[in-house]
Structure formats: structure tokens, C-alpha cells
Design a protein around this motif. Structure first.
Motif, PDB file in Angstrom:
ATOM      1  N   PHE A  49       0.825  -1.209   0.000  1.00 60.54           N
ATOM      2  CA  PHE A  49       0.000   0.000   0.000  1.00 60.54           C
ATOM      3  C   PHE A  49       0.859   1.260   0.000  1.00 60.54           C
ATOM      4  N   ALA A  50       2.027   1.183   0.652  1.00 63.01           N
ATOM      5  CA  ALA A  50       2.918   2.338   0.726  1.00 63.01           C
ATOM      6  C   ALA A  50       3.506   2.695  -0.631  1.00 63.01           C
ATOM      7  N   ALA A  51       3.446   1.784  -1.572  1.00 61.15           N
ATOM      8  CA  ALA A  51       3.826   2.088  -2.956  1.00 61.15           C
ATOM      9  C   ALA A  51       2.609   2.407  -3.801  1.00 61.15           C
ATOM     10  N   TRP A  52       1.527   1.631  -3.585  1.00 58.00           N
ATOM     11  CA  TRP A  52       0.331   1.748  -4.439  1.00 58.00           C
ATOM     12  C   TRP A  52      -0.410   3.063  -4.240  1.00 58.00           C
ATOM     13  N   ARG A  53      -0.725   3.433  -2.996  1.00 63.78           N
ATOM     14  CA  ARG A  53      -1.508   4.656  -2.783  1.00 63.78           C
ATOM     15  C   ARG A  53      -0.763   5.914  -3.247  1.00 63.78           C
ATOM     16  N   PRO A  54       0.536   6.089  -2.938  1.00 61.50           N
ATOM     17  CA  PRO A  54       1.229   7.265  -3.474  1.00 61.50           C
ATOM     18  C   PRO A  54       1.250   7.289  -5.008  1.00 61.50           C
ATOM     19  N   TYR A  55       1.367   6.125  -5.624  1.00 58.24           N
ATOM     20  CA  TYR A  55       1.307   6.028  -7.084  1.00 58.24           C
ATOM     21  C   TYR A  55      -0.050   6.510  -7.575  1.00 58.24           C
ATOM     22  N   VAL A  56      -1.118   6.045  -6.939  1.00 57.15           N
ATOM     23  CA  VAL A  56      -2.478   6.480  -7.283  1.00 57.15           C
ATOM     24  C   VAL A  56      -2.625   7.976  -7.052  1.00 57.15           C
ATOM     25  N   PHE A  57      -2.185   8.451  -5.898  1.00 61.58           N
ATOM     26  CA  PHE A  57      -2.291   9.861  -5.531  1.00 61.58           C
ATOM     27  C   PHE A  57      -1.633  10.749  -6.584  1.00 61.58           C
ATOM     28  N   SER A  58      -0.434  10.404  -6.974  1.00 60.47           N
ATOM     29  CA  SER A  58       0.302  11.186  -7.956  1.00 60.47           C
ATOM     30  C   SER A  58      -0.396  11.194  -9.311  1.00 60.47           C
ATOM     31  N   GLN A  59      -0.802  10.022  -9.767  1.00 61.50           N
ATOM     32  CA  GLN A  59      -1.440   9.919 -11.072  1.00 61.50           C
ATOM     33  C   GLN A  59      -2.769  10.687 -11.116  1.00 61.50           C
ATOM     34  N   LEU A  60      -3.576  10.548 -10.068  1.00 60.98           N
ATOM     35  CA  LEU A  60      -4.869  11.229 -10.046  1.00 60.98           C
ATOM     36  C   LEU A  60      -4.702  12.743  -9.947  1.00 60.98           C
ATOM     37  N   GLY A  61      -3.765  13.181  -9.103  1.00 62.84           N
ATOM     38  CA  GLY A  61      -3.544  14.616  -8.960  1.00 62.84           C
ATOM     39  C   GLY A  61      -3.044  15.254 -10.240  1.00 62.84           C
ATOM     40  N   LYS A  62      -2.160  14.565 -10.943  1.00 64.91           N
ATOM     41  CA  LYS A  62      -1.666  15.085 -12.215  1.00 64.91           C
ATOM     42  C   LYS A  62      -2.769  15.149 -13.264  1.00 64.91           C
ATOM     43  N   ALA A  63      -3.769  14.261 -13.132  1.00 61.35           N
ATOM     44  CA  ALA A  63      -4.903  14.263 -14.063  1.00 61.35           C
ATOM     45  C   ALA A  63      -5.947  15.314 -13.713  1.00 61.35           C
TER      46      ALA A  63
END
Length: 501
Positions: free
Chosen positions: A337-351
């Protein structure tokens, strides 16, 4: 999510085709080093704004309503998350109208009243379901009896009166009024209509156009979140355009839900591969909303998000995969989760998404930021805690351009703040083996070149991974500013590098 949601969600794995992330790199300190190395060069050129709020959710119902009675101190860690518009989704016995003439707010308010005292004191109350008697045979899984939605509109008006009107509302069984008197401004209109109650896109538009004006007649200050879609293969394409073209009522937010899987057997690699598709869906929302001037400036919120949407059904079997025994997916609170959620956070915020909601605050290892049985904090709590602090949604920050030699396994999020500081997030989602399921990840070392950004007087590095102390969370360590900073991650995890002028 609703525990009785349609098995249509079993096809969730097909939701998003694998793709490469939007810029990657990374590895933060505290790790042991080693593993493949990458170089990331941060530019001072601004590529846009970044402002993604982190929030969390509750589902008041008979199985969890005693949470704050059992652990009254949980309001403190809840508030420490700094959540925006905490989401409330009352279902089952958490729906307060028990018949056409009787009401009982006990279960709903056991969660709602404490939440009303926390953080911004302004939750989003999602009207997830109607009272059971409004459905065929009194079964909330069946179709609506009245597709004019007039009875539903009356129910929603009573909810607004209960929370927002002094003295509440009268009913055959007496007067009902919220004991706190704290009003609720934000309301979500129905949950995942694409997989609930056999609704069509056109029927949902009619529902929304009927319910919202009825609620506004009680309180004109209300704000509304629309759709709250179960967003998997083709659903946005089928539901968003009819809504955009047909809605004539107020819309303040367009909302959707993202889960990476509905099958615990999916590999880590399969789960990570869904994340770029989340960003693509957000971009699709915005492209459709731009065709309606009334929606052109409306933000997209992701009001549910977690790794796995499955849950235990009858006889201990998987709800999404009825032939399989249900197995709790530990990836919702492990180092994965410590890799997955930040990955999601970054991708969604950039979108361009403006809110990301965890599902849900207190639950088990698959879902919870907090263990609902013990009140102990889980690793997922600390991930969300630090994402909000490193990237506060207000006032937001400026996205910095960058290049990286590894955009496949590493996600980079560099931002510049108004005070001159810079925060660079590096999430390592490199998989150790293709068949891994909640595996360890694989080490990565990243050399971050910040020479273009000028001089800094101080720096700090914070790492969240399998070694993070769950009781107290991670601790920042000082970093001597330099033109290049080396960050190492031992496996799945995230690092935050902060540089101050």
C-alpha cells in the motif's frame, strides 16, 4: 461501496488496461541501498497546479456503529488525518427511515455525530440507498417501485430537515432532530447507480434532477456530488455522457470510485497496472464535462479508493468470485500500500482530480486505516497522513517538470510551494517477481538532481515502508542539501524529500 453491491463488479479486473505511469523515479532514504539505480532530474519549469485532498470514509450500519462508543479516542487520529468532507454512507440499518411512518437515527448518528465534530466539521453525506419499503418486495437490492423518485425526494428532504433545520421534522412517530445542530452542507446523490437497483443512466439523471431541487427547497446552501460511479470497464463511457447532457440540477462535484481489483488472487503486477487507467478515466470525465458549460469548472473527486473491492459473502465465499473462498487482501495495509496509494495519488492529482477518499477509516487489514477491532493504526493510516501533510490541498502547489531514467517502476511527484520549499515524492512499485502477491517489492536507488532549483539551506527525508513503526509512524531524518540527493528504497515504499530555502 455497499456490501450488497452487484456481482457485476466481479469483472473489475478488466477495468483498466496495463500502461506506464506518468513519470517515475524514486527511492527514499532510510533504506539499505542496493538494487537497480535510476537518475531523475528536476526542472524549475512549472507544468501545472497540483491540489489533491486526502479524505476518508465511514459506512454507518449495524455491524460497525459502535466504533466510537468502543473507542472514543479515535476522533483524535481521525482529525489528525486532516480529512476534507469525510464521507458518510449509511446503509442497511443505518438508513434511518424504517417504515413509511417510523424513523430511527440511532445507528446512523452513532457514527455521524462524532464525525460532525472532527476536522472541517463538514462531511459529505452520501444518500446511498432509499429505505427498503421504496423497493420491490421491500428488498433494497430490487428495483424502485416508483421511478418518478418522488418518495425518494421526500425522504431526502426529511434528512436535510433533520440535520439542517432547527427542530428537525415531524413524523407520525414524533419529532426528529439532530442532537448536535451541526448542519451538513455536502450531499452525494445515490451510490454506484450503475450496479445498483437495475437503474439506467437516464433514470439516474431523472433521479438526480428530482432529488436535488427538493433538497434545495429545504436548504438552498447545499452542495451536491453526482454519480459516484462504480468505475470499471466501460462504465464511465456509458454513464457520464447521458448525465452531462441531461442534468439540469446543481452539480458541485462529479465523483467516481476506483479499486484495482476484486480478486485477492490478482498479482501485484496486475494490481499496479490498473493505476494509469484511473488517471485516464478522470481525464475522460473532464473531457465530457467540458461539453456542458454548467459543468466545465466542476471538479472530479474520487470518493472511494482502495486496492481490492471484494468482501466476504455467504458461507465465507468471495462476493466477486463466488466459487472462491474469500481471503482478506493484506495489500490494503501492507508495504504494498505504501507504494500503491502514493502512485495512485500522484497519477490522479496530475490528471486534475481534487479529492481522493480512502475506503474506509476503520475496518480490517484489507480496507482500514485503523483496525476496527483494536483501534490500532495501520500502515495505510501513515501513508495518507503524510500525503496530506506533504501535499496540502490548500493552497496546493506547482508541479515541476522532470525527466527520469525509470518511468516504469518508479513514480515521481515534484512540487514547488509558495514559501520556496520543494517536495519530491518517490514511490517504488517495482515488483520482485511476476507472480508475487503482497510481495516485498525490489530495491531501487535514485539519484535526484535538483541543481536547476537553486540553493537550499536545509532538507529532510521521510520513508514509509515495511519497517515503519505503526504506533508512532515514520520519522523524518535531516538531509544536507546538495545538487544531487541519493534515495534508496529496500522494496515497496515511498519517500518524501523536502528541501527548504
Amino acid at each position: 461501496m455497499i456490501r450488497s453491491f452487484s456481482l457485476a463488479l466481479a469483472v473489475f479486473l478488466l477495468a483498466f488496461a496495463p500502461g506506464c505511469g506518468g513519470g517515475g523515479m524514486g527511492s527514499p532514504g532510510g533504506g539499505g541501498g542496493g538494487g537497480a539505480s535510476a537518475t531523475a532530474t528536476i526542472s524549475k519549469t512549472v507544468s501545472g497546479r497540483f491540489g489533491l485532498a486526502i479524505s476518508t470514509s465511514f459506512q454507518p450500519a449495524e455491524w460497525d456503529y459502535t466504533l466510537f462508543q468502543s473507542f472514543p479516542g479515535l476522533t483524535a487520529p481521525l482529525g489528525n488525518l486532516q480529512p476534507q468532507h469525510i464521507r458518510l454512507q449509511g446503509i442497511s440499518q443505518g438508513i434511518p427511515q424504517t417504515s413509511s411512518s417510523t424513523w430511527d437515527f440511532t445507528i446512523l448518528d452513532a457514527i455521524t455525530q462524532p464525525v460532525l465534530t472532527v476536522a472541517d466539521r463538514s462531511p459529505e453525506f452520501q444518500i446511498a440507498k432509499a429505505p427498503p419499503f421504496m423497493y420491490t418486495a421491500g428488498d433494497s437490492g430490487n428495483s424502485f417501485l416508483d421511478l418518478t423518485f418522488a418518495p425518494l425526494a421526500g425522504y431526502t428532504q426529511n434528512l436535510v430537515e433533520y440535520y439542517n433545520v432547527p427542530g428537525g421534522f415531524p413524523a407520525p412517530d414524533g419529532q426528529h432532530a439532530s442532537p448536535s445542530g451541526i448542519p451538513i452542507t455536502w450531499w452525494g446523490i445515490y451510490n454506484e447507480p450503475n450496479i445498483n437497483n437495475n437503474l439506467t443512466p437516464q433514470q439516474y439523471v431523472h433521479m438526480y434532477n428530482t432529488v436535488v431541487p427538493a433538497m434545495q427547497a429545504v436548504d438552498p446552501s447545499l452542495r451536491f456530488a453526482a454519480i459516484e460511479l462504480a468505475d470499471f470497464s466501460g462504465q464511465a463511457q456509458a454513464w457520464v455522457p447521458p448525465f452531462v447532457s441531461g442534468v439540469n440540477a446543481r452539480v458541485d462535484v462529479m465523483a467516481t470510485h476506483f479499486y484495482s481489483s476484486c480478486n485477492q488472487k490478482d498479482s501485484d503486477q496486475q494490481v499496479f497496472a490498473t493505476v494509469p487507467g484511473f488517471a485516464s478515466e478522470v481525464q475522460f470525465f473532464y473531457s465530457q464535462m467540458a461539453t456542458n458549460p454548467a459543468l466545465a469548472s466542476v471538479p472530479v473527486w474520487v470518493t472511494e479508493n482502495n486496492v481490492n473491492a471484494d468482501f466476504q459473502g455467504a458461507n465465507g465465499m468471495s462476493t466477486c468470485n463466488p466459487s472462491q473462498v474469500f481471503v482478506t487482501d493484506q495489500r490494503g495495509s501492507s508495504a504494498f500500500f505504501a507504494a500503491w496509494r502514493p502512485y495512485v495519488f500522484s497519477q490522479l492529482g496530475k490528471a486534475g482530480a481534487q479529492a481522493l477518499y480512502h475506503w474506509d477509516f476503520a475496518a480490517d487489514a484489507q480496507y482500514g486505516e485503523v483496525n476496527a477491532s483494536t483501534s490500532q493504526l495501520q500502515l495505510s493510516y501513515w501513508v495518507d497522513y503524510w500525503l496530506e501533510r506533504m501535499f496540502p490541498s490548500s493552497p496546493g502547489a506547482e508541479l515541476l517538470q522532470y525527466t527520469s531514467t525509470d518511468n516504469t517502476d518508479l513514480e515521481l511527484l515534484p512540487v514547488a510551494n509558495s514559501d520556496g520549499s520543494v517536495v519530491i515524492m518517490v514511490a517504488n512499485h517495482a515488483v520482485n517477481a511476476a507472480t508475487d502477491n503482497d510481495g516485498p517489492g525490489t530495491p531501487r536507488t535514485v539519484v535526484v538532481d535538483v541543481s536547476a532549483l537553486g540553493a537550499f539551506s536545509s532538507g529532510a527525508l521521510l520513508l514509509i515502508d515495511a519497517n515503519t513503526n505503526l504506533a508512532n509512524g515514520p520519522t523524518e531524518t535531516p538531509v544536507t542539501p546538495s545538487t544531487q540527493v541519493t534515495i534508496s528504497l529496500d522494496g515497496y515504499g515511498v519517500a518524501f524529500l523536502t528541501l527548504k530555502p
